[in-house]
Enzyme design. Structure first.
Site, PDB file in Angstrom:
ATOM      1  N   ASP B   7      14.316   3.513   0.709  1.00 24.84           N
ATOM      2  CA  ASP B   7      14.461   3.425  -0.746  1.00 24.84           C
ATOM      3  C   ASP B   7      14.250   1.952  -1.095  1.00 24.84           C
ATOM      4  O   ASP B   7      15.166   1.147  -0.956  1.00 24.84           O
ATOM      5  CB  ASP B   7      15.857   3.889  -1.163  1.00 24.84           C
ATOM      6  CG  ASP B   7      16.033   3.873  -2.675  1.00 24.84           C
ATOM      7  OD1 ASP B   7      15.053   4.130  -3.393  1.00 24.84           O
ATOM      8  OD2 ASP B   7      17.154   3.587  -3.135  1.00 24.84           O
ATOM      9  N   GLU B  68       9.818   5.814  -1.055  1.00 24.56           N
ATOM     10  CA  GLU B  68       9.813   6.311  -2.437  1.00 24.56           C
ATOM     11  C   GLU B  68       8.581   5.774  -3.155  1.00 24.56           C
ATOM     12  O   GLU B  68       8.263   4.590  -3.089  1.00 24.56           O
ATOM     13  CB  GLU B  68      11.075   5.858  -3.180  1.00 24.56           C
ATOM     14  CG  GLU B  68      11.179   6.509  -4.547  1.00 24.56           C
ATOM     15  CD  GLU B  68      12.416   6.072  -5.317  1.00 24.56           C
ATOM     16  OE1 GLU B  68      13.524   6.424  -4.900  1.00 24.56           O
ATOM     17  OE2 GLU B  68      12.248   5.371  -6.328  1.00 24.56           O
ATOM     18  N   ASP B 141      21.789   3.545  -2.544  1.00 18.69           N
ATOM     19  CA  ASP B 141      20.454   3.298  -1.966  1.00 18.69           C
ATOM     20  C   ASP B 141      20.371   3.851  -0.540  1.00 18.69           C
ATOM     21  O   ASP B 141      19.317   4.327  -0.110  1.00 18.69           O
ATOM     22  CB  ASP B 141      20.157   1.796  -1.934  1.00 18.69           C
ATOM     23  CG  ASP B 141      20.507   1.127  -3.234  1.00 18.69           C
ATOM     24  OD1 ASP B 141      19.596   0.856  -4.016  1.00 18.69           O
ATOM     25  OD2 ASP B 141      21.707   0.917  -3.479  1.00 18.69           O
TER      26      ASP B 141
END
Lengths: 185, 185
Positions: B7, B68, B141
């Site tokens: 992330d 991501e 996260d």
């Protein structure tokens, strides 16, 4: 001062090396474009940009790398690739301990043409004149990379003076703090 | 399949390693956050992210890195840092020949919660349940990185079938093209 200017991009990443000091004629040491194929996977394109930048750093050993500061307000479809390519350029420089300077497109245009809103042709014409080239570097990304390097060389003295002033001020403040209290009054 | 989920972020880059195959219980092999100081220079922060990702790759030897997918529509003030951190993660993986997969936030949310608009708490709760953890990974996260890895493991079979179908189709087309002309009619 020897500066590698980088106009970041995934499809075309402009690179240009300029040597000189503010107030004296400048010399171009090299200019080019690192290209990566649009159909390749993003990870492989970033590796190709890294290899290209590394070659330019190896060949020219710049003291500073000047990279265009990317804004997210720009063209939405290309800004991600630009941000990613600029990250690779900054990473390559910082890994070698080479200072990275960021300049905005309008700072660069203002530095070389006098106007922050100059167009590509005007920037290309001034880069050609300032570096005493036979013709404007092509593509425009290559000219922009040289403009970035010129901008850095010309702005650096002012920035250095500012940094020195800040450092001196901090030093004075520290001296004042550490001075014996009874005697400073 | 062993997947490192990333992330991306400059201040906090979530990382999580999950092993398993679709349709069977999954195992978490590690979770954490690569942090870089907000006051450090951008180049140095990117080098710190690179070192952090390299350590995770060294320790866990994932077969795939799932990152991501960053959109520029997001929060303008953080999107540049996110794009730059994701570039470093993709670069580290591609340099080692590890395939990189990108998944959008809504694909990840839909994969683990059933809804592409689930909130952080819901994602955290499902990650905790799916990996049989004692409590939700913190910060968010870290949980998001694990969700990315889970999403990749669950989406991979469908993607592989699609790729196989495309490859077979291409092969058939090629065979048809190369077949002797007189006999195919």
């Amino acid at each position: 001062m020897r500066v590698l200017g980088v106009d970041p991009g995934l499809t075309r990443c402009g690179v240009g090396v300029v040597e000189g000091v503010a107030g004296r004629p400048l010399t171009m040491l090299g200019v080019g474009v690192v290209r990566t194929p649009a159909h390749a996977e993003l990870g492989h394109r970033l590796v190709a940009v890294e290899q290209g930048i590394e070659e330019w750093l190896d060949t020219h050993r710049p003291e500073v790398v000047a990279v265009e500061r990317v804004f997210s307000q720009h063209n939405v479809s290309t800004v991600m690739g630009t941000a990613q390519a600029s990250a690779v350029a900054m990473l390559c420089a910082a890994r070698r301990g080479i200072p990275v300077a960021l300049h905005t497109p309008s700072e660069v245009k203002a530095a070389v043409t006098g106007s922050g809103r100059a167009d590509k042709a005007q920037v290309g014409a001034m880069v050609t004149r300032l570096l005493r080239l036979a013709e404007p570097p092509r593509p425009a990304d290559a000219a922009d990379a040289l403009a970035l390097a010129i901008c850095h060389i010309w702005r650096a003295p002012a920035q250095n003076r500012l940094q020195q002033a800040v450092a001196q001020h901090a030093q004075h403040a520290q001296h004042a703090q550490h001075a014996p209290k009874g005697r400073t009054r």
